[in-house]
Design an enzyme around this catalytic site. Sequence first.
Site, short mmCIF file in Angstrom:
data_model
loop_
_atom_site.label_atom_id
_atom_site.label_comp_id
_atom_site.label_asym_id
_atom_site.label_seq_id
_atom_site.Cartn_x
_atom_site.Cartn_y
_atom_site.Cartn_z
N SER A 34 -49.23 -27.93 34.37
CA SER A 34 -47.68 -28.28 33.72
C SER A 34 -48.00 -26.72 32.89
O SER A 34 -48.42 -25.89 33.09
CB SER A 34 -47.91 -29.72 32.42
OG SER A 34 -49.19 -29.47 31.76
N LYS A 35 -47.15 -27.04 31.90
CA LYS A 35 -46.68 -25.08 31.65
C LYS A 35 -47.90 -24.71 30.77
O LYS A 35 -48.08 -23.84 31.25
CB LYS A 35 -45.36 -26.51 30.30
CG LYS A 35 -44.00 -26.34 31.17
CD LYS A 35 -43.32 -24.88 31.18
CE LYS A 35 -42.05 -25.26 31.67
NZ LYS A 35 -41.85 -24.28 32.49
N ARG A 36 -48.44 -25.75 30.57
CA ARG A 36 -49.41 -24.76 29.66
C ARG A 36 -50.69 -24.41 30.60
O ARG A 36 -52.17 -24.07 30.31
CB ARG A 36 -50.47 -26.51 29.29
CG ARG A 36 -51.15 -26.80 29.17
CD ARG A 36 -51.72 -28.42 28.64
NE ARG A 36 -52.35 -29.97 29.54
CZ ARG A 36 -53.43 -30.08 30.14
NH1 ARG A 36 -54.02 -28.55 29.55
NH2 ARG A 36 -53.71 -30.25 30.63
N GLY A 41 -49.62 -22.33 32.85
CA GLY A 41 -49.14 -21.36 32.96
C GLY A 41 -47.76 -20.96 33.74
O GLY A 41 -46.90 -22.58 33.57
#
Length: 471
Positions: A245-247, A249
Amino acid sequence: MNSVRVRFAPSPTGELHVGGARTALFNWLFARKHKGVFILRFEDTDVERNRPELIEPILESLRWLGLLWDEGPYFQSQRFSLYREWADRLLNEGKAYKCYCTPEELEQKRQRALAAKQKPLYDGRCRHLSSHDEERFIREGRQPALRLKIPESGTIVVNDAIRGRVEFDLAELDDFIILRSDGRPTYNFAVVVDDITMGITHVIRADEHLNNTPKQMLIYQAFGHPLPIFAHVPMVLAKDRSKLSKRHGATAVFEFRDRGILPEALVNYLARLGWSYGNQEIFSREELIEKFSLEAVHPSAAIFDEEKLLWLNQHYLKTSDPKDLSELVRPFLIKLGILSEAEANAVPSEKLVQMVMLFRERARTLVELAEPARYLLTDNFSYDPEAVQKFLTPEKIALLEGLAGALAAVEPFTAAEVERVTRAYLDSQGKALKDLAQPCRVALTGRTTGAGLFETMELIGRERVIARLRR
Ligand code: GLU
């Protein structure tokens, strides 16, 4: 084998993520390998989603990756009458039935089942509706949904090309809705009608759809249509084995593009994400087409490894045509705020090529390749204070000033000439190159690392070199 027809069927989400891009790639490779057809279809039964800003970035990402489709894009939102026709066929053949239960009634049943710790399955009330009740519901103005009649017991077996044999217990399924009371198809129904009418031979898609497959198989059976081959591609996980996921990167294709990853590198990387061919890591597109097979896709989850992507990108930077590469670097000069658009477009091609040749051995992305332009092409760069402190001592400053004088007359201002004059000057001072190389680099670039000193000086140019040495 019938001629291969595969499809990539994204929901319009405004972004193409690595998982989706890999699914698209596997479909594309499979189609190319078998000289088949690669179809693009947007699954937008949720009509809200049919918006250009949710669709265009996906098209653009596929184009950027070079995964061009042969047919489509088709839009489910434009095919509602087809789904209705196909649903009516099942109704007329007695394979589907009208369900008049209201959302409130269904919710009540659901709550009751949950309270009794049972799976909330439809109880089949309308499957055996008396004509008396039906007339009453019609009089009440209820709009029916259509449900598929499914066998009450038994198992359904998915023979998946990647996962192998997966069994589902029919008791876990209910007579599910295929057409909602407002006439919209449900997801599984639209997929099957599309896959049948588009002549899809292989359904290659994300693992998360494996649980939909038994329902879809029941729809195929109801139509008396042979099954396609199913191939469920395992998930992409982050290094910590959680869902990517986004977290973690970058996850969207555009983010990689904007960070200066080359499409060849991303394609190569995505291909190896879950698929392998011995120990080989680097594959040209032609090789991928030749070597790809569904059988060699691993059934277990793949781990996204950014370091490996960077390593591959570095490989492609090193082996790309320098001229092509330099034109890819040019827009980054603008994006990184190094030059204005007009300035960036005015940089002579040879100069960019020189820069690229000088830095591509150590750059891992187009961004890293463009960054040195700050000190090569502008005066707008900063000095690392530690490096200044350490290397620009009064004694070295005096030497640098002397060097500025010696370089003033060098003609032509090429790496070779600059080197010759610099060495001669150092000789005359009883010094060696190692005494001045780092101070000189810091004075010229603000940092202690970079490419070859004399090539760097040539690129910076006489005027700036002399001004920086004096300053
Ligand atoms: N629309 C689905 C998705 O974006 C794909 C379904 C399929 O390939 O069957 O996940």
